[in-house]
Write a protein that holds these residues in place. Structure first.
Motif, mmCIF file in Angstrom:
data_model
loop_
_atom_site.group_PDB
_atom_site.id
_atom_site.type_symbol
_atom_site.label_atom_id
_atom_site.label_comp_id
_atom_site.label_asym_id
_atom_site.label_seq_id
_atom_site.Cartn_x
_atom_site.Cartn_y
_atom_site.Cartn_z
ATOM 1 N N UNK A 110 2.310 -4.896 15.525
ATOM 2 C CA UNK A 110 1.478 -6.054 15.833
ATOM 3 C C UNK A 110 0.545 -6.300 14.666
ATOM 4 N N UNK A 111 0.192 -7.575 14.408
ATOM 5 C CA UNK A 111 -0.809 -7.858 13.382
ATOM 6 C C UNK A 111 -2.174 -7.319 13.788
ATOM 7 N N UNK A 112 -3.017 -7.053 12.782
ATOM 8 C CA UNK A 112 -4.370 -6.566 13.060
ATOM 9 C C UNK A 112 -5.274 -6.882 11.882
ATOM 10 N N UNK A 113 -6.524 -7.221 12.176
ATOM 11 C CA UNK A 113 -7.502 -7.497 11.122
ATOM 12 C C UNK A 113 -8.842 -6.879 11.502
ATOM 13 N N UNK A 114 -9.474 -6.228 10.533
ATOM 14 C CA UNK A 114 -10.803 -5.673 10.756
ATOM 15 C C UNK A 114 -11.770 -6.810 11.070
ATOM 16 N N UNK A 115 -12.587 -6.596 12.088
ATOM 17 C CA UNK A 115 -13.537 -7.614 12.505
ATOM 18 C C UNK A 115 -12.975 -8.582 13.520
ATOM 19 N N UNK A 116 -11.661 -8.536 13.711
ATOM 20 C CA UNK A 116 -11.028 -9.426 14.691
ATOM 21 C C UNK A 116 -9.878 -8.701 15.375
ATOM 22 N N UNK A 117 -10.117 -7.423 15.692
ATOM 23 C CA UNK A 117 -9.054 -6.617 16.301
ATOM 24 C C UNK A 117 -8.948 -6.956 17.779
ATOM 25 N N UNK A 118 -7.776 -7.411 18.186
ATOM 26 C CA UNK A 118 -7.573 -7.791 19.577
ATOM 27 C C UNK A 118 -7.629 -6.566 20.477
ATOM 28 N N UNK A 119 -8.063 -6.796 21.704
ATOM 29 C CA UNK A 119 -8.210 -5.708 22.667
ATOM 30 C C UNK A 119 -6.904 -4.937 22.832
ATOM 31 N N UNK A 120 -6.984 -3.633 22.690
ATOM 32 C CA UNK A 120 -5.846 -2.771 22.994
ATOM 33 C C UNK A 120 -4.822 -2.617 21.902
ATOM 34 N N UNK A 121 -4.935 -3.380 20.795
ATOM 35 C CA UNK A 121 -3.902 -3.321 19.755
ATOM 36 C C UNK A 121 -3.827 -1.927 19.145
ATOM 37 N N UNK A 122 -4.976 -1.386 18.727
ATOM 38 C CA UNK A 122 -4.954 -0.064 18.104
ATOM 39 C C UNK A 122 -4.448 0.990 19.077
ATOM 40 N N UNK A 123 -4.914 0.935 20.316
ATOM 41 C CA UNK A 123 -4.485 1.931 21.297
ATOM 42 C C UNK A 123 -2.982 1.859 21.533
ATOM 43 N N UNK A 124 -2.439 0.634 21.651
ATOM 44 C CA UNK A 124 -0.989 0.489 21.882
ATOM 45 C C UNK A 124 -0.191 1.021 20.705
ATOM 46 N N UNK A 125 -0.580 0.622 19.502
ATOM 47 C CA UNK A 125 0.184 1.046 18.322
ATOM 48 C C UNK A 125 0.090 2.551 18.122
ATOM 49 N N UNK A 126 -1.090 3.111 18.313
ATOM 50 C CA UNK A 126 -1.232 4.561 18.176
ATOM 51 C C UNK A 126 -0.427 5.290 19.233
ATOM 52 N N UNK A 127 -0.460 4.769 20.452
ATOM 53 C CA UNK A 127 0.226 5.437 21.552
ATOM 54 C C UNK A 127 1.743 5.425 21.336
ATOM 55 N N UNK A 128 2.283 4.279 20.929
ATOM 56 C CA UNK A 128 3.733 4.163 20.747
ATOM 57 C C UNK A 128 4.188 4.861 19.475
ATOM 58 N N UNK A 129 3.516 4.579 18.358
ATOM 59 C CA UNK A 129 4.016 5.022 17.060
ATOM 60 C C UNK A 129 3.669 6.466 16.714
ATOM 61 N N UNK A 130 2.536 6.938 17.199
ATOM 62 C CA UNK A 130 2.084 8.268 16.800
ATOM 63 C C UNK A 130 2.044 9.257 17.959
#
Length: 270
Positions: A110-130
């Motif tokens: 998923x796309x991501x930008x500092x200062x405009x990180x959509x809710x849950x994006x980091x958690x989803x990507x970390x959970x799936x990928x790592x």
């Protein structure tokens, strides 16, 4: 690469080489589409018994279509769910009695930008990928120790360099690359090899819309020395080699399969 071209390539035998996988038990995650599907079918063509995991039961059925039912196991699952990786490994052992290769291809982007990180994006990507990769390794490595097997992760060249607007995805893939290297150090004395294949942009049903954008496609090809987009079979061939006896002295490697993109310093073509 058009949809018809993709279908034509997939109808051919994936590897020109023959590997001694007869009777080996292989677990492939993310096997319903794209790279994971090609990996699963590549091992099946080489005589392996293959368990395929993905979120869509219908896609998994397509992935193993044409192969004898006694040689395959389909397990619909979302590996991001806590406990799912261990459940999958337990089912593989119950069905086939051993585990020789894990090819971990499941992932999310998923796309991501500092200062405009959509809710849950980091958690989803970390959970799936790592996180799910760590849980899968934790569940499977005791069995790979018995067989002196292979754990192979599909990462990305995005884990080797940065991309615009993709920092969260890149961070998770970089973490997996270093995870692979660390596991290779810890498990080498047990006879378990741990490697990663890092694809570049690869044609699939999920990326076809972007590839049909002529401007994007031309920019991509301009960055690619081999002047073509990768097909999932290109990635599967590297996996078949790295998990074979021919690669028996390779561990801790992050192998780019990207047509040469990562060879560039980023300087524009003259």
């Amino acid at each position: 690469m058009t949809t018809n071209e993709l279908a034509g390539l997939s109808s051919r035998k994936i590897a020109s080489a023959d590997y001694p996988y007869n009777g080996s038990v292989v677990l492939v995650t993310g096997a319903g589409t794209g790279i994971g599907r090609s990996i699963a079918r590549g091992f099946l063509e080489q005589g392996a018994l293959v368990a395929v995991v993905g979120r869509s039961e219908a896609a998994l059925r397509e992935a193993i279509d044409g192969f004898a039912c006694e040689r395959v196991l389909g397990h619909p699952a979302d590996l991001a769910d806590p406990g799912a990786p261990a459940t999958v490994v337990d089912e593989v052992i119950a069905r086939f009695g051993r585990l020789d290769v894990v090819a971990a291809s499941a992932g999310a982007s998923e796309p991501s930008r500092i200062g405009a990180l959509k809710d849950g994006v980091w958690e989803r990507l970390r959970r799936v990928n790592l996180d799910s990769m760590i849980e899968l390794a934790d569940a499977s490595i005791p069995h790979l120790r018995v067989t002196h097997g292979n754990f192979l992760a599909i990462t990305s060249i995005a884990g080797l360099r940065g991309d615009w607007g993709m920092f969260a995805y890149n961070a998770t893939k970089a973490a997996v690359n270093v995870l692979v290297q660390s596991l290779a150090l810890d498990l080498g004395s047990d006879g378990v090899r741990v490697n990663a294949v890092a694809p570049g942009f690869t044609a699939s049903r999920l990326t076809q819309e972007r590839l049909e954008d002529k401007a994007f496609r031309e920019r991509l090809l301009d960055r690619t020395p081999l002047r073509r987009v990768a097909h999932p079979d290109d990635i599967a061939r590297a996996v078949l080699f790295l998990c074979s006896r021919d690669a028996g002295y390779i561990t801790g490697a992050i192998v780019p399969v990207d047509g040469g993109i990562s060879a560039s310093s980023g300087t524009p073509r003259h």
